[in-house]
Write a protein that holds these residues in place. Structure first.
Motif, PDB file in Angstrom:
ATOM      1  N   THR A   9       0.822  -1.219   0.000  1.00 24.50           N
ATOM      2  CA  THR A   9       0.000   0.000   0.000  1.00 24.50           C
ATOM      3  C   THR A   9       0.854   1.267   0.000  1.00 24.50           C
ATOM      4  O   THR A   9       0.337   2.361   0.220  1.00 24.50           O
ATOM      5  CB  THR A   9      -0.933   0.029   1.227  1.00 24.50           C
ATOM      6  OG1 THR A   9      -0.138   0.063   2.422  1.00 24.50           O
ATOM      7  CG2 THR A   9      -1.845  -1.178   1.250  1.00 24.50           C
ATOM      8  N   ARG A  42      -9.703  -2.277   3.474  1.00 24.40           N
ATOM      9  CA  ARG A  42      -9.337  -2.053   4.872  1.00 24.40           C
ATOM     10  C   ARG A  42      -9.547  -3.325   5.701  1.00 24.40           C
ATOM     11  O   ARG A  42      -8.759  -3.631   6.603  1.00 24.40           O
ATOM     12  CB  ARG A  42     -10.147  -0.881   5.435  1.00 24.40           C
ATOM     13  CG  ARG A  42      -9.610   0.475   4.971  1.00 24.40           C
ATOM     14  CD  ARG A  42     -10.616   1.606   5.155  1.00 24.40           C
ATOM     15  NE  ARG A  42     -11.012   1.827   6.531  1.00 24.40           N
ATOM     16  CZ  ARG A  42     -10.333   2.567   7.420  1.00 24.40           C
ATOM     17  NH1 ARG A  42      -9.187   3.136   7.070  1.00 24.40           N
ATOM     18  NH2 ARG A  42     -10.791   2.744   8.638  1.00 24.40           N
ATOM     19  N   GLU A  50      -5.857   0.811  13.895  1.00 28.13           N
ATOM     20  CA  GLU A  50      -4.954   1.797  14.491  1.00 28.13           C
ATOM     21  C   GLU A  50      -3.609   1.189  14.866  1.00 28.13           C
ATOM     22  O   GLU A  50      -2.632   1.918  15.124  1.00 28.13           O
ATOM     23  CB  GLU A  50      -5.593   2.451  15.727  1.00 28.13           C
ATOM     24  CG  GLU A  50      -5.930   1.500  16.855  1.00 28.13           C
ATOM     25  CD  GLU A  50      -7.336   0.919  16.752  1.00 28.13           C
ATOM     26  OE1 GLU A  50      -7.827   0.393  17.761  1.00 28.13           O
ATOM     27  OE2 GLU A  50      -7.929   1.017  15.650  1.00 28.13           O
ATOM     28  N   GLU A  72       0.920  -0.534  10.784  1.00 29.46           N
ATOM     29  CA  GLU A  72       1.981   0.441  10.527  1.00 29.46           C
ATOM     30  C   GLU A  72       2.880  -0.087   9.430  1.00 29.46           C
ATOM     31  O   GLU A  72       2.684  -1.183   8.897  1.00 29.46           O
ATOM     32  CB  GLU A  72       2.799   0.669  11.802  1.00 29.46           C
ATOM     33  CG  GLU A  72       3.383  -0.609  12.361  1.00 29.46           C
ATOM     34  CD  GLU A  72       4.024  -0.454  13.728  1.00 29.46           C
ATOM     35  OE1 GLU A  72       4.859  -1.300  14.071  1.00 29.46           O
ATOM     36  OE2 GLU A  72       3.688   0.512  14.443  1.00 29.46           O
ATOM     37  N   ARG A  85      -0.726   0.066   5.703  1.00 26.22           N
ATOM     38  CA  ARG A  85      -1.324   1.347   6.081  1.00 26.22           C
ATOM     39  C   ARG A  85      -2.725   1.427   5.509  1.00 26.22           C
ATOM     40  O   ARG A  85      -2.976   0.993   4.396  1.00 26.22           O
ATOM     41  CB  ARG A  85      -0.453   2.491   5.566  1.00 26.22           C
ATOM     42  CG  ARG A  85       0.989   2.406   6.086  1.00 26.22           C
ATOM     43  CD  ARG A  85       1.859   3.493   5.511  1.00 26.22           C
ATOM     44  NE  ARG A  85       3.249   3.327   5.957  1.00 26.22           N
ATOM     45  CZ  ARG A  85       4.236   4.139   5.573  1.00 26.22           C
ATOM     46  NH1 ARG A  85       4.005   5.136   4.762  1.00 26.22           N
ATOM     47  NH2 ARG A  85       5.470   3.926   6.022  1.00 26.22           N
ATOM     48  N   ASP A 129      -5.154   4.323   5.852  1.00 22.78           N
ATOM     49  CA  ASP A 129      -5.873   5.582   5.710  1.00 22.78           C
ATOM     50  C   ASP A 129      -6.590   5.606   4.367  1.00 22.78           C
ATOM     51  O   ASP A 129      -5.967   5.405   3.319  1.00 22.78           O
ATOM     52  CB  ASP A 129      -4.882   6.746   5.786  1.00 22.78           C
ATOM     53  CG  ASP A 129      -5.560   8.072   5.509  1.00 22.78           C
ATOM     54  OD1 ASP A 129      -6.325   8.535   6.370  1.00 22.78           O
ATOM     55  OD2 ASP A 129      -5.337   8.631   4.407  1.00 22.78           O
ATOM     56  N   PRO A 130      -7.909   5.832   4.345  1.00 20.77           N
ATOM     57  CA  PRO A 130      -8.669   5.747   3.094  1.00 20.77           C
ATOM     58  C   PRO A 130      -8.156   6.672   1.997  1.00 20.77           C
ATOM     59  O   PRO A 130      -8.061   6.264   0.829  1.00 20.77           O
ATOM     60  CB  PRO A 130     -10.093   6.122   3.523  1.00 20.77           C
ATOM     61  CG  PRO A 130     -10.148   5.796   4.976  1.00 20.77           C
ATOM     62  CD  PRO A 130      -8.783   6.080   5.505  1.00 20.77           C
ATOM     63  N   THR A 131      -7.815   7.917   2.345  1.00 17.91           N
ATOM     64  CA  THR A 131      -7.322   8.849   1.324  1.00 17.91           C
ATOM     65  C   THR A 131      -6.017   8.347   0.725  1.00 17.91           C
ATOM     66  O   THR A 131      -5.811   8.383  -0.499  1.00 17.91           O
ATOM     67  CB  THR A 131      -7.115  10.244   1.945  1.00 17.91           C
ATOM     68  OG1 THR A 131      -8.356  10.701   2.485  1.00 17.91           O
ATOM     69  CG2 THR A 131      -6.624  11.231   0.899  1.00 17.91           C
ATOM     70  N   MET A 132      -5.134   7.852   1.579  1.00 21.42           N
ATOM     71  CA  MET A 132      -3.859   7.319   1.122  1.00 21.42           C
ATOM     72  C   MET A 132      -4.061   6.091   0.236  1.00 21.42           C
ATOM     73  O   MET A 132      -3.430   5.948  -0.817  1.00 21.42           O
ATOM     74  CB  MET A 132      -2.982   6.988   2.326  1.00 21.42           C
ATOM     75  CG  MET A 132      -1.636   6.334   1.996  1.00 21.42           C
ATOM     76  SD  MET A 132      -1.722   4.536   1.775  1.00 21.42           S
ATOM     77  CE  MET A 132      -2.198   3.998   3.401  1.00 21.42           C
TER      78      MET A 132
END
Length: 351
Positions: free
Chosen positions: A197, A248, A275, A278, A282, A284-287
């Motif tokens: 990702t 996700r 959460e 790492e 990763r 994060d939806p935008t990422m």
């Protein structure tokens, strides 16, 4: 740029019907074959419902029997789980039964959990030694009798039965480290990479490592550089939301395996809380929408142009992310109808 597809028999939980999942996978490969994809890739994993592939050569033979032109590859077989005579024969049998459509990919594996069960006592970081001994040995077994006294395998004179029908079977190495890129180039292998990702910079890093390896080898390499990304093309907000939810979810399970957190119950990895993920995992939806091959047909075309400019010869459309089967098929059809035509000239020149 050429296009490949990677797809798994996958179940996120036990509500997914095994036969429906099986039939869906074959339908996706047949769609790719009809559309002109070059290779369909099968993975190897063990005791995991999210990637049901205990023997990639079985899947490859099955796909080849139901398709016409698409080549079939293992992306990748874990060298440490096989005996060289066994792997050479299984792979050559696929080539024979498919009429010469085999692509043989070897790698070092990813999950320590699998090594603990399939090769107890072997640390994943040491498994590259098996791949490096296996690859040239398979080539020798395909030629004729070989006696071998190596570090990991020893056997008296033997050969592969059958032999491949192709005079020169394309060989692939899954590469991430500088040493693996060097090995792939030195041994005249094609290279596949997966930036997971991570941003485009990760793919750029792999291309730089490949260029360095080619330079070390005197500039003499005519292989293919392929890059894989999770892919979903969508034309409405409903399919976009389904894609983000699915990726996700699957990354939570992937994080379990990569980070050795959580349990695996009856083949189903428990999700690691998002959460806690790492590094390469990763969420994060935008990422994710920016880094992965997600978006409208126009967005995906623009992203693919960046890979083409980088020097990626083949893009591997990774279809498996726990996404609803109908959404997967809609995505692939959008890719076929609206994305691939933008690259028809390049595909023709590469043929």
């Amino acid at each position: 740029m050429k296009f490949h597809i990677a797809i798994n028999l996958e179940r996120m939980d036990d509500t997914t019907d095994m036969l429906a999942m099986r039939d869906h996978t074959l339908e996706m490969v047949k769609m790719a074959d009809k559309a002109g994809f070059e290779v369909a890739w099968a993975a190897e994993h063990h005791a995991l419902e999210m990637t049901i592939a205990p023997n990639p050569f079985q899947l490859m033979t099955w796909w080849a029997d139901h398709t016409t032109d698409i080549r079939v590859g293992c992306g990748v077989a874990n060298a440490s789980y096989w005996h060289p005579i066994n792997l050479a024969g299984e792979a050559a049998m696929v080539d024979l039964l498919s009429g010469g459509r085999l692509e043989l990919g070897l790698g070092s594996g990813a999950y320590q959990r699998e090594f603990d069960r399939m090769r107890p006592g072997l640390d994943q970081k040491d498994s590259h030694k098996y791949m490096q001994e296996m690859l040239p040995l398979v080539r020798e077994l395909w030629k004729g009798d070989v006696e071998h006294q190596g570090e990991n395998w020893q056997f008296p004179k033997a050969t592969s039965c059958p032999k491949p029908v192709q005079a020169d079977v394309p060989m692939w190495v899954a590469a991430r480290s500088p040493a693996t890129f060097d090995y792939a180039v030195a041994n005249d292998c094609n290279v596949m990479c997966w930036p997971l990702t991570m941003p485009m910079a990760e793919a750029e890093k792999y291309k730089a490592l490949l260029s360095e390896a080619i330079e070390k080898a005197g500039g003499n390499w005519n292989g293919t550089f392929a890059c894989m990304r999770h892919t979903a093309v969508y034309a409405n907000e409903e399919d976009r939301a389904a894609t983000m939810g699915s990726i996700r979810n699957v990354l939570g399970k992937f994080g379990n395996l990569m980070m050795k957190k959580g349990d695996v119950v009856n083949g189903f990895p428990e999700n690691v809380p998002l959460e806690e993920l790492e590094g390469n995992v990763r969420v994060d939806p935008t990422m994710l929408e920016e880094n992965l091959m997600f978006g409208s047909p126009e967005t995906v075309i623009e992203k693919l142009r960046a890979y083409e400019t980088l020097g990626v010869d083949a893009f591997i459309y990774y279809a498996s992310m726990g996404l609803d089967m109908e959404v997967q098929k809609r995505s692939l059809q959008l890719f076929i109808d609206h994305v691939m035509p933008a690259f028809e000239k390049e595909m023709s020149l590469a043929s």
